[in-house]
Design an enzyme around this catalytic site. Sequence first.
Site, mmCIF file in Angstrom:
data_model
loop_
_atom_site.group_PDB
_atom_site.id
_atom_site.type_symbol
_atom_site.label_atom_id
_atom_site.label_comp_id
_atom_site.label_asym_id
_atom_site.label_seq_id
_atom_site.Cartn_x
_atom_site.Cartn_y
_atom_site.Cartn_z
ATOM 1 N N GLU A 204 0.854 -1.187 0.000
ATOM 2 C CA GLU A 204 0.000 0.000 0.000
ATOM 3 C C GLU A 204 0.886 1.231 0.000
ATOM 4 O OE1 GLU A 204 -3.032 0.074 3.012
ATOM 5 O OE2 GLU A 204 -3.042 2.268 3.111
ATOM 6 N N GLU A 209 -2.545 11.399 3.543
ATOM 7 C CA GLU A 209 -3.565 11.222 4.570
ATOM 8 C C GLU A 209 -3.561 12.459 5.457
ATOM 9 O OE1 GLU A 209 -4.138 6.864 6.060
ATOM 10 O OE2 GLU A 209 -1.977 7.175 5.790
#
Length: 325
Positions: A204, A209
């Site tokens: 990933e 974020e």
Amino acid sequence: MPRVLAMIWCAAALAPAVAQEDIKTAPPRLALQVTTDPATVECRQIEKLDPMSSSFLSLHRTFHDDFDEHPLARRRWVPHYSGGAAWPAARYWGGDGSDFKRKDAWNGEQQIYVDPLYRGRSTAPLGLDPFKIRDGVLSIVASRTPPELKQVLFNNEYTSGILTTQGTFSQKYGYFEIRSKIPVGTGVWPAFWLLADDGGWPPEIDVLEGRGQRPGDLVMTTHWRQPPTTGGVESCGFDFAQPDAATAFHDYGVLWLKDRIIYFIDRRPVSDISVPMGFDDPMYMIVNLAMGAKNFQGVGFVDGQSPDRVEFQIDRISAYQIDAY
């Protein structure tokens, strides 16, 4: 890679962006300044790029959406998690258990991802649309669930949206970029990230974020799995300080090379890592606005102080391939 690599979190003030391209646009061709020193660095922050250990890499655009129309209009995006050949197609759109593909319960999320065709426990589409287009900007909107729809939507506190290109676009190597504003507030968790097209996890790549409780704090992280003998999931990433991230658009990107992964803010490299094992398959893009998190610090669970309505504004999303590839 070492058998155990702790999460590395440190704040960094950003230097002015490298001016080789107009960051307000996504041109058909792009030149990025990249690190070229021997790829033995496991994970590091780049505070100052050494001209003697860098060069410009030429790329050509392979995907672009500047959101002049609804993101679902041309079927370039899918409004739910995909994957899993055994999952009946009808279960994406409603019925008991359909929320499995519309939230990540393991993360403690308190929203459900909806779209106009999703019906939840109802027998007909609810017509809920979290995607708004205004002046060429997409807003993914999270809103408190109306009381009359709480039971229909599996008692989730919020409705929100997710867009993924799984099944429509994926790429091995290259540069992936979003131009956006990062919303804030208790429980607010916007993200732009990549997953392997084969449906496995990890690998990933979290390009961006936001920690909703910490305005101006954004995170860029790589996740991978150690060999079968150990099997543990390892992660390495950094927090970056961007004080105006909630009010001004910035470019956040990642360049995936054969030997390293390089993260960029406004097309300036800010961190890199030698490519861990397992990054073998093409990856697809995901952009979403989650609400509530138990495993990601700085977000928290939604409460009475959380905004009733919050927008993740996105000007564009683009992908480039390296010319040599």
